[in-house]
Design an enzyme around this catalytic site. Structure first.
Site, PDB file in Angstrom:
ATOM      1  N   VAL A 136      43.574   5.905  56.461  1.00  0.00           N
ATOM      2  CA  VAL A 136      43.055   5.517  57.692  1.00  0.00           C
ATOM      3  C   VAL A 136      42.079   6.849  58.307  1.00  0.00           C
ATOM      4  O   VAL A 136      42.450   7.703  58.517  1.00  0.00           O
ATOM      5  CB  VAL A 136      44.123   5.282  58.813  1.00  0.00           C
ATOM      6  N   ILE A 140      39.661  12.132  59.293  1.00  0.00           N
ATOM      7  CA  ILE A 140      40.138  12.371  60.584  1.00  0.00           C
ATOM      8  C   ILE A 140      41.856  12.939  60.368  1.00  0.00           C
ATOM      9  O   ILE A 140      42.337  11.776  60.046  1.00  0.00           O
ATOM     10  CB  ILE A 140      39.971  11.393  61.956  1.00  0.00           C
ATOM     11  N   GLY A 191      24.125   2.219  52.473  1.00  0.00           N
ATOM     12  CA  GLY A 191      25.430   2.467  51.583  1.00  0.00           C
ATOM     13  C   GLY A 191      26.611   2.530  52.514  1.00  0.00           C
ATOM     14  O   GLY A 191      27.401   2.873  52.083  1.00  0.00           O
ATOM     15  N   LYS A 209      44.319  -0.963  58.590  1.00  0.00           N
ATOM     16  CA  LYS A 209      44.691   0.350  59.375  1.00  0.00           C
ATOM     17  C   LYS A 209      45.196   0.250  60.597  1.00  0.00           C
ATOM     18  O   LYS A 209      46.308   0.937  60.935  1.00  0.00           O
ATOM     19  CB  LYS A 209      43.096   0.933  59.353  1.00  0.00           C
TER      20      LYS A 209
END
Length: 435
Positions: A136, A140, A191, A209
Site C-alpha cells: 500500500v 510511504i 509510464g 489497498k
C-alpha cells in the site's frame, strides 16, 4: 571481538520494475544493510518467468531460475521476497515458503486483500514473519505506523489517495482542462498507466489497498469484496470544471471509517469532491497521501511516492531489514489483529454530502418539483445553482449529509420526472470537516 554472524539469505520472486530495484539496493547497500541488521544479507536466487529477458538491473545469471517452488523451499533460504503480484502462483509459493520456515516480505495487495486470511493463518501456524509495507502506497511508511505506532490508539477514519495513476489523470484534468481520455493517454505515455489501465481507473487497485488499510486500522478482517468501488471513467471535464468553480477538486479516495456508534465500519473507493483547502487537495500528479484520524494522536498525514520501482523497493528493503533482525533475535513481528471483528456496513448506510448535476427543462416550477423529491427522501439541500441554456438548464445541487440509500432513492425518482432531461452526474463531497 564478537564472532561475525552468518549471512541471511534472501530469495526473490520476480525481477520486474520492483524486483530489479530490490536486487540493486541489496547489492549497492550491502555494507549498510549488514550493519543495520547485524549480519550480511545475501541474494540466494531470483525466480523469473523468462531467463533471457533484459532487466533494468544486472543480475548474476547464476542466480536466475524458473523453478520458483524449488527456490523458496531451499534449506539455505531464510527470507522470501514476493513481488510478482496476482493471486497465483504467488499464494502457493508463499504458503510453501512458510511451511519450510521462511519469513515473508510481500508487495502483493491483490492477494492480501482477497485471501489475507489464508496467508495470515499460515504465518501464525508456521511461526513465520509476514511483512507487507510495500503493498500500500509504495515508499510511504504507512502500514507499520498503523499496525505498531498507533496500536495503543483508536483509529476513527482513514482517508487517502492510494492510486497514483488516477491521481495523475484527475490532476491533469483539473490543471489543464483535459478530457479523461486525453489525460489517460498522457499518463500511459509517461509510464504512469498500463496499456490496460482497468485495475487503476476502475478502482480495483485502490479497493485492495483500502481493504488492507481498514483491516489494520480497525482490527477486523476486511476483503476487497467488502469495499464499495467506483472508477473515474465517467468523470468529465465539465464535472472537474464545476468542482473547480465551487472551490473543490476531484480525487479518487479510499475512505475507511467507523460508524458513529463504533460497531461497524464503512470502506469505499469513490471519486469525490474535496475542498481545495483540504491537505489531500494539494497532492499532485502520481503522488499518494493518506490522512489518518485517531482519538488520541489526532490527525496525521502520510505523503510520498506511491509507486515506482525504487520507491516501492525502499519499502521492501525496510521489511527485509525488519524480518532479518527478528530472525537474528529469535522473535517475530506482530501477527494479524482481528479481535474487534467489526462488520462492514452496507454502502447504503454510508453518510456523506453529495453534488448532483441535473439537465432540466428551463421553465417555472422546476426547482420546486426537484426540491420536493429531495424532501420526500429526507435529503436536505444546502446550495443550488442554475444556469439557463436555451430551452434547457443545468441545475447543480449540493446536499447536507445524507445516507447513500436515501440519495440513491432520490436519484431514482428524479430520473422519472419528465422535467429532468438527464442526471448528468452524482458525486460525493468529502473532507469538509477536516482542516
Amino acid at each position: 571481538m564478537s564472532k561475525a554472524k552468518p549471512a541471511l539469505r534472501v530469495a526473490l520472486l520476480g525481477c520486474g520494475v520492483v524486483g530489479s530495484q530490490v536486487v540493486r539496493l541489496l547489492r549497492e547497500q550491502s555494507d549498510d544493510l549488514a550493519a543495520r541488521v547485524g549480519a550480511p544479507l545475501e541474494l540466494a536466487g531470483v525466480a523469473v518467468r523468462r531467463l533471457g529477458r533484459k532487466r533494468d538491473t544486472d543480475v548474476d545469471p547464476a542466480l536466475l531460475t524458473t523453478d520458483a517452488e524449488a527456490l523458496v523451499t531451499r534449506d539455505d533460504v531464510d527470507i522470501v521476497v514476493e513481488v510478482i503480484g496476482g493471486i497465483e502462483p504467488a499464494r502457493s509459493l508463499i504458503l510453501a515458503a512458510m511451511a519450510h520456515g521462511k519469513s515473508i516480505v510481500s508487495a502483493n495487495k491483490a492477494l492480501l486483500a482477497e485471501d489475507g486470511a489464508t496467508i495470515h493463518r499460515a504465518a501464525r501456524e508456521n511461526g513465520a514473519d509476514l511483512y507487507f509495507e510495500a503493498s500500500v502506497a509504495g515508499a510511504i511508511p504507512l502500514l507499520r505506523p498503523l499496525r505498531e505506532s498507533l496500536a495503543g490508539d483508536r483509529v476513527r477514519r482513514v482517508l487517502g489517495i492510494v492510486n497514483g495513476t488516477t491521481n495523475y489523470i484527475l490532476d491533469k484534468m483539473d490543471s489543464t482542462g483535459a478530457s479523461f481520455n486525453d489525460a489517460l493517454e498522457e499518463a500511459q505515455a509517461l509510464g504512469y498507466a498500463e496499456a490496460d489501465p482497468t485495475a487503476d481507473v476502475e478502482g480495483f487497485d485502490a479497493a485492495a489497498k483500502a481493504a488492507i488499510l481498514a483491516g489494520i486500522a480497525f482490527h477486523s478482517r476486511v476483503t476487497a469484496a467488502d469495499v464499495h468501488r467506483e472508477g473515474i471513467t465517467e468523470i468529465t471535464a465539465a464535472d472537474v470544471a464545476s468542482a473547480k468553480g465551487m472551490g473543490y477538486v476531484i480525487k479518487l479516495l479510499a475512505i475507511c471509517a467507523r460508524s458513529d456508534d463504533g460497531k461497524t465500519v464503512g470502506v469505499r473507493v469513490p471519486p469525490a469532491m474535496i475542498p481545495r483547502s483540504h491537505p489531500l487537495a494539494g497532492v499532485r500528479e502520481a503522488y499518494n497521501a493518506v490522512f489518518v484520524e485517531a482519538e488520541s494522536a489526532g490527525r496525521l498525514m502520510f505523503y510520498g511516492a506511491g509507486a515506482g520501482g525504487a520507491p516501492t523497493a525502499s519499502a521492501v528493503l525496510g521489511d527485509i531489514v525488519a524480518v532479518a533482525r527478528n530472525r537474528i533475535a529469535g522473535t517475530r513481528g506482530p501477527e494479524e489483529s482481528t479481535y474487534a471483528d467489526l462488520k462492514v456496513h452496507p454502502m447504503g448506510d454510508s453518510i456523506t454530502r453529495y453534488h448532483v448535476s441535473l439537465d432540466v427543462a428551463d421553465k417555472p416550477g422546476v426547482l420546486a418539483r426537484v426540491a420536493e423529491i429531495f424532501a420526500r427522501h429526507d435529503v436536505s439541500i444546502q446550495t443550488v445553482r442554475q444556469e439557463g441554456r436555451g430551452d434547457d438548464a443545468q441545475l447543480v445541487l449540493v446536499t447536507h449529509r445524507a445516507s447513500d440509500a436515501a440519495l440513491s432513492a432520490t436519484i431514482k425518482d428524479l430520473r422519472d420526472l419528465n422535467i429532468v432531461r438527464a442526471v448528468a452526474s452524482v458525486m460525493r463531497v468529502e473532507g469538509d470537516d477536516t482542516p
